[in-house]
Design a protein around this motif. Sequence first.
Motif, mmCIF file in Angstrom:
data_model
loop_
_atom_site.group_PDB
_atom_site.id
_atom_site.type_symbol
_atom_site.label_atom_id
_atom_site.label_comp_id
_atom_site.label_asym_id
_atom_site.label_seq_id
_atom_site.Cartn_x
_atom_site.Cartn_y
_atom_site.Cartn_z
ATOM 1 N N ARG A 12 5.929 -9.108 7.453
ATOM 2 C CA ARG A 12 7.411 -8.788 6.878
ATOM 3 C C ARG A 12 8.071 -8.049 7.844
ATOM 4 O O ARG A 12 9.095 -8.039 8.081
ATOM 5 C CB ARG A 12 7.085 -8.572 5.452
ATOM 6 N N PHE A 13 7.200 -6.915 8.251
ATOM 7 C CA PHE A 13 7.676 -5.941 9.132
ATOM 8 C C PHE A 13 8.300 -6.684 10.271
ATOM 9 O O PHE A 13 9.505 -6.177 10.867
ATOM 10 C CB PHE A 13 6.780 -5.015 9.524
ATOM 11 N N ASN A 123 16.058 3.986 6.460
ATOM 12 C CA ASN A 123 14.791 3.634 5.368
ATOM 13 C C ASN A 123 14.235 2.590 5.305
ATOM 14 O O ASN A 123 12.972 2.612 5.175
ATOM 15 C CB ASN A 123 15.629 4.048 4.140
ATOM 16 N N GLY A 124 14.639 1.198 5.684
ATOM 17 C CA GLY A 124 14.041 0.250 5.866
ATOM 18 C C GLY A 124 12.969 0.209 6.762
ATOM 19 O O GLY A 124 12.017 -0.296 6.812
ATOM 20 N N PHE A 125 13.388 0.906 8.004
ATOM 21 C CA PHE A 125 12.440 0.999 9.102
ATOM 22 C C PHE A 125 11.381 1.794 8.795
ATOM 23 O O PHE A 125 10.002 1.406 8.951
ATOM 24 C CB PHE A 125 13.067 1.411 10.404
ATOM 25 N N ALA A 126 11.691 2.943 8.067
ATOM 26 C CA ALA A 126 10.470 3.947 7.708
ATOM 27 C C ALA A 126 9.507 3.508 6.815
ATOM 28 O O ALA A 126 8.404 3.458 6.815
ATOM 29 C CB ALA A 126 11.159 5.234 7.141
ATOM 30 N N GLY A 127 9.995 2.456 5.888
ATOM 31 C CA GLY A 127 9.271 1.849 4.699
ATOM 32 C C GLY A 127 8.350 0.728 5.464
ATOM 33 O O GLY A 127 7.101 0.687 5.080
ATOM 34 N N GLN A 128 8.976 0.229 6.222
ATOM 35 C CA GLN A 128 8.215 -0.878 7.046
ATOM 36 C C GLN A 128 7.133 -0.044 7.977
ATOM 37 O O GLN A 128 5.981 -0.706 7.861
ATOM 38 C CB GLN A 128 9.087 -1.738 7.880
ATOM 39 N N MET A 129 7.432 0.833 8.668
ATOM 40 C CA MET A 129 6.309 1.743 9.115
ATOM 41 C C MET A 129 5.216 2.148 8.417
ATOM 42 O O MET A 129 3.996 2.183 8.688
ATOM 43 C CB MET A 129 6.852 3.079 9.905
ATOM 44 N N ARG A 130 5.564 2.670 7.080
ATOM 45 C CA ARG A 130 4.395 3.166 6.096
ATOM 46 C C ARG A 130 3.663 1.729 5.797
ATOM 47 O O ARG A 130 2.350 2.052 5.830
ATOM 48 C CB ARG A 130 5.265 3.591 5.126
ATOM 49 N N LEU A 132 3.126 -0.793 7.265
ATOM 50 C CA LEU A 132 2.401 -1.173 8.767
ATOM 51 C C LEU A 132 1.152 -0.041 8.894
ATOM 52 O O LEU A 132 -0.047 -0.613 9.145
ATOM 53 C CB LEU A 132 3.227 -1.290 10.061
ATOM 54 N N ALA A 133 1.496 1.081 8.768
ATOM 55 C CA ALA A 133 0.318 1.804 9.006
ATOM 56 C C ALA A 133 -0.719 1.805 7.631
ATOM 57 O O ALA A 133 -1.828 1.899 8.089
ATOM 58 C CB ALA A 133 0.677 3.477 8.849
ATOM 59 N N LEU A 136 -2.770 -1.138 8.729
ATOM 60 C CA LEU A 136 -3.440 -0.929 10.108
ATOM 61 C C LEU A 136 -4.762 -0.123 9.754
ATOM 62 O O LEU A 136 -5.976 -0.233 10.051
ATOM 63 C CB LEU A 136 -2.910 -0.301 10.877
ATOM 64 N N ASN A 137 -4.625 0.877 8.641
ATOM 65 C CA ASN A 137 -5.752 1.491 8.111
ATOM 66 C C ASN A 137 -6.665 0.592 7.383
ATOM 67 O O ASN A 137 -7.838 0.779 7.732
ATOM 68 C CB ASN A 137 -5.312 2.690 7.126
ATOM 69 N N VAL A 138 -6.411 -0.334 6.743
ATOM 70 C CA VAL A 138 -7.226 -1.209 6.029
ATOM 71 C C VAL A 138 -7.921 -2.075 7.194
ATOM 72 O O VAL A 138 -9.084 -2.162 6.856
ATOM 73 C CB VAL A 138 -6.379 -2.278 5.231
ATOM 74 N N GLN A 139 -7.151 -2.489 8.001
ATOM 75 C CA GLN A 139 -7.898 -3.472 9.121
ATOM 76 C C GLN A 139 -8.839 -2.517 9.809
ATOM 77 O O GLN A 139 -9.854 -2.959 10.243
ATOM 78 C CB GLN A 139 -6.926 -4.052 10.111
ATOM 79 N N GLN A 140 -8.588 -1.318 10.144
ATOM 80 C CA GLN A 140 -9.606 -0.307 10.875
ATOM 81 C C GLN A 140 -10.919 -0.115 10.041
ATOM 82 O O GLN A 140 -11.758 -0.212 10.585
ATOM 83 C CB GLN A 140 -8.711 1.030 11.232
ATOM 84 N N GLN A 141 -10.569 0.129 8.823
ATOM 85 C CA GLN A 141 -11.754 0.047 7.861
ATOM 86 C C GLN A 141 -12.675 -1.184 7.903
ATOM 87 O O GLN A 141 -13.937 -0.931 7.825
ATOM 88 C CB GLN A 141 -11.397 0.388 6.346
ATOM 89 N N ARG A 142 -12.047 -2.196 7.889
ATOM 90 C CA ARG A 142 -12.770 -3.408 7.912
ATOM 91 C C ARG A 142 -13.391 -3.642 9.274
ATOM 92 O O ARG A 142 -14.734 -3.857 9.156
ATOM 93 C CB ARG A 142 -11.751 -4.783 7.808
ATOM 94 N N VAL A 143 -13.120 -3.467 10.256
ATOM 95 C CA VAL A 143 -13.793 -3.207 11.718
ATOM 96 C C VAL A 143 -14.735 -2.326 11.654
ATOM 97 O O VAL A 143 -16.112 -2.547 12.002
ATOM 98 C CB VAL A 143 -12.725 -2.869 12.819
#
Length: 162
Positions: A12-13, A123-130, A132-133, A136-143
């Motif tokens: 979506r981002f 604000n839309g960009f900041a929300g999308q970055m949050r 995304l972060a 990315l944390n979820v994916q990092q934990q999975r790895v």
Amino acid sequence: MPEFSLGPEFERFQRDLQEQMGDFTKVRESVRDAVGRGEAAGGRIVAEYAAEGGVTKLEIDPRALRLPAAELAEEIRAAVNGAAGDFQRKAREASTALFGLPDDPRDGLDPAKALASLDKIANGFAGQMRDLARELNVQQQRVADAMNDPRGPGAAGSPGPR
């Protein structure tokens, strides 16, 4: 091997960012391609103005050269100013929808409306970055979980994506 994905938030981002960048690109291209045109001395003097190059064309009909020097200079100035004004109008039209500018420049810029438009984009960009972060944390934990599995990543019976 499980398929790696950053998830729907990241997709979506990407879509939203591409759409916003597409809007900016369209405005930039419209302004870059805009050519303002001005005429004076009954159409005997024609000027064109563009973003790149400023005055890109100045045609003076030989009959206009019969004017007194001061009057000829004034007519050339009028044609060039007309072309620059026409260019500014076209550039303003291209950016009106994106930045909430007034249709009539005499109305003046509504700072609140322009700031609201920029705030909405930010604000839309900041929300999308949050989002995304977070993803990315979820994916990092999975790895990390997969790497710490004693059976090794992708081993039969190892936990799959959560």
